[in-house]
Write a protein that holds these residues in place. Sequence first.
Motif, PDB file in Angstrom:
ATOM      1  N   ASP A 139     -10.969  57.592  12.717  1.00 36.63           N
ATOM      2  CA  ASP A 139     -10.977  56.849  11.464  1.00 36.63           C
ATOM      3  C   ASP A 139     -12.353  56.197  11.258  1.00 36.63           C
ATOM      4  O   ASP A 139     -12.739  55.319  12.033  1.00 36.63           O
ATOM      5  N   PRO A 140     -13.102  56.596  10.230  1.00 39.09           N
ATOM      6  CA  PRO A 140     -14.447  56.066  10.026  1.00 39.09           C
ATOM      7  C   PRO A 140     -14.494  54.538   9.881  1.00 39.09           C
ATOM      8  O   PRO A 140     -15.413  53.891  10.384  1.00 39.09           O
ATOM      9  N   GLY A 141     -13.507  53.974   9.216  1.00 38.79           N
ATOM     10  CA  GLY A 141     -13.462  52.519   9.072  1.00 38.79           C
ATOM     11  C   GLY A 141     -13.264  51.819  10.403  1.00 38.79           C
ATOM     12  O   GLY A 141     -13.875  50.778  10.674  1.00 38.79           O
ATOM     13  N   GLU A 142     -12.423  52.398  11.239  1.00 36.95           N
ATOM     14  CA  GLU A 142     -12.182  51.803  12.545  1.00 36.95           C
ATOM     15  C   GLU A 142     -13.383  52.007  13.469  1.00 36.95           C
ATOM     16  O   GLU A 142     -13.710  51.127  14.272  1.00 36.95           O
ATOM     17  N   VAL A 143     -14.046  53.140  13.353  1.00 36.58           N
ATOM     18  CA  VAL A 143     -15.261  53.369  14.136  1.00 36.58           C
ATOM     19  C   VAL A 143     -16.285  52.280  13.805  1.00 36.58           C
ATOM     20  O   VAL A 143     -16.894  51.685  14.699  1.00 36.58           O
ATOM     21  N   GLU A 144     -16.467  52.015  12.515  1.00 31.56           N
ATOM     22  CA  GLU A 144     -17.434  51.003  12.094  1.00 31.56           C
ATOM     23  C   GLU A 144     -17.010  49.617  12.585  1.00 31.56           C
ATOM     24  O   GLU A 144     -17.842  48.854  13.089  1.00 31.56           O
ATOM     25  N   LEU A 179     -10.011  46.922  24.540  1.00 28.09           N
ATOM     26  CA  LEU A 179      -9.545  47.098  23.162  1.00 28.09           C
ATOM     27  C   LEU A 179     -10.529  47.923  22.346  1.00 28.09           C
ATOM     28  O   LEU A 179     -10.137  48.845  21.621  1.00 28.09           O
ATOM     29  N   ILE A 180     -11.817  47.611  22.464  1.00 30.52           N
ATOM     30  CA  ILE A 180     -12.839  48.329  21.705  1.00 30.52           C
ATOM     31  C   ILE A 180     -12.887  49.793  22.114  1.00 30.52           C
ATOM     32  O   ILE A 180     -13.000  50.685  21.271  1.00 30.52           O
ATOM     33  N   LEU A 181     -12.782  50.039  23.414  1.00 31.23           N
ATOM     34  CA  LEU A 181     -12.906  51.405  23.939  1.00 31.23           C
ATOM     35  C   LEU A 181     -11.569  52.124  24.059  1.00 31.23           C
ATOM     36  O   LEU A 181     -11.507  53.221  24.600  1.00 31.23           O
ATOM     37  N   ASP A 182     -10.499  51.498  23.562  1.00 27.96           N
ATOM     38  CA  ASP A 182      -9.177  52.113  23.558  1.00 27.96           C
ATOM     39  C   ASP A 182      -8.765  52.552  24.960  1.00 27.96           C
ATOM     40  O   ASP A 182      -8.306  53.677  25.170  1.00 27.96           O
ATOM     41  N   ARG A 183      -8.948  51.662  25.945  1.00 23.30           N
ATOM     42  CA  ARG A 183      -8.670  51.990  27.345  1.00 23.30           C
ATOM     43  C   ARG A 183      -7.312  51.509  27.825  1.00 23.30           C
ATOM     44  O   ARG A 183      -6.963  51.738  28.952  1.00 23.30           O
ATOM     45  N   ASP A 184      -6.558  50.819  26.992  1.00 22.60           N
ATOM     46  CA  ASP A 184      -5.287  50.274  27.426  1.00 22.60           C
ATOM     47  C   ASP A 184      -4.185  51.304  27.183  1.00 22.60           C
ATOM     48  O   ASP A 184      -3.811  51.560  26.048  1.00 22.60           O
ATOM     49  N   PRO A 185      -3.625  51.881  28.252  1.00 20.78           N
ATOM     50  CA  PRO A 185      -2.599  52.912  28.054  1.00 20.78           C
ATOM     51  C   PRO A 185      -1.317  52.369  27.418  1.00 20.78           C
ATOM     52  O   PRO A 185      -0.572  53.131  26.821  1.00 20.78           O
ATOM     53  N   GLY A 186      -1.069  51.068  27.488  1.00 20.30           N
ATOM     54  CA  GLY A 186       0.137  50.490  26.911  1.00 20.30           C
ATOM     55  C   GLY A 186      -0.018  50.142  25.440  1.00 20.30           C
ATOM     56  O   GLY A 186       0.938  49.717  24.790  1.00 20.30           O
ATOM     57  N   ARG A 187      -1.210  50.321  24.898  1.00 24.55           N
ATOM     58  CA  ARG A 187      -1.464  49.933  23.518  1.00 24.55           C
ATOM     59  C   ARG A 187      -1.462  51.178  22.635  1.00 24.55           C
ATOM     60  O   ARG A 187      -2.051  52.192  22.965  1.00 24.55           O
ATOM     61  N   SER A 188      -0.786  51.105  21.539  1.00 28.36           N
ATOM     62  CA  SER A 188      -0.815  52.232  20.596  1.00 28.36           C
ATOM     63  C   SER A 188      -1.816  51.862  19.493  1.00 28.36           C
ATOM     64  O   SER A 188      -1.493  51.135  18.570  1.00 28.36           O
ATOM     65  N   GLY A 189      -3.032  52.333  19.647  1.00 24.87           N
ATOM     66  CA  GLY A 189      -4.101  51.985  18.712  1.00 24.87           C
ATOM     67  C   GLY A 189      -4.116  52.906  17.513  1.00 24.87           C
ATOM     68  O   GLY A 189      -3.370  53.862  17.411  1.00 24.87           O
ATOM     69  N   GLY A 190      -5.002  52.597  16.596  1.00 30.56           N
ATOM     70  CA  GLY A 190      -5.127  53.364  15.365  1.00 30.56           C
ATOM     71  C   GLY A 190      -5.964  54.617  15.528  1.00 30.56           C
ATOM     72  O   GLY A 190      -6.140  55.361  14.589  1.00 30.56           O
ATOM     73  N   CYS A 191      -6.543  54.810  16.697  1.00 31.95           N
ATOM     74  CA  CYS A 191      -7.399  56.001  16.889  1.00 31.95           C
ATOM     75  C   CYS A 191      -6.520  57.121  17.259  1.00 31.95           C
ATOM     76  O   CYS A 191      -6.543  58.098  17.608  1.00 31.95           O
TER      77      CYS A 191
END
Length: 191
Positions: A139-144, A179-191
């Motif tokens: 997602d470009p917005g989330e990347v930014e 959180l920034i690097l989406d490293r938490d396996p228990g989190r369902s992020g937007g990426c």
Amino acid sequence: MGTARTPRERWVEEGLRALSEGGPDAVRVEALAKRLKVTKGGFYGYFADRQALLEAMLEVWERDSTDEVIDRVEREGGDPKTKIERAGGLTFAGDRLLPIDLAVRDWARRDEAVAERLRRVDNRRMALLREMIGTFCSDPGEVEARSLIAFCVAIGHRFLAADHDGRTREEVLDRAADLILDRDPGRSGGC
């Protein structure tokens, strides 16, 4: 046999050290000569004036904090998340580049030419973050947003005096990186 001349690089490095300790007003030819234990005459063999030294210092800072960091990150390899952490560590965790970076940021508040150079450096850093974060977030917005948050945390946490409710600053920074690097396996992020 004459005395060896103080190399240009030593004048620049000493200028950067003075900048990091006291801002641009601390970069004075006489003071640098004293710190280098030389006469100021050698200075003028390399630089027309103080302004030329300041420009050389900014060129070295820009090269070292962008080209050198990016080259090293690429040379040492790894996945994009490792590269992001390495770039941040090289730029903002050391005893050389970080104090200079913070001094340049302060100086840029009062000098438009320095502000323009800082903008160029920050744009290169943001481009690297966007590229790396874009490999695991589509997602470009989330990347930014993640790129901005990562950059703001890297610089801004040094100016924050807040406590962290029973956690250390290092623990909170590690969690922010997760959180920034989406490293938490228990989190369902937007990426």
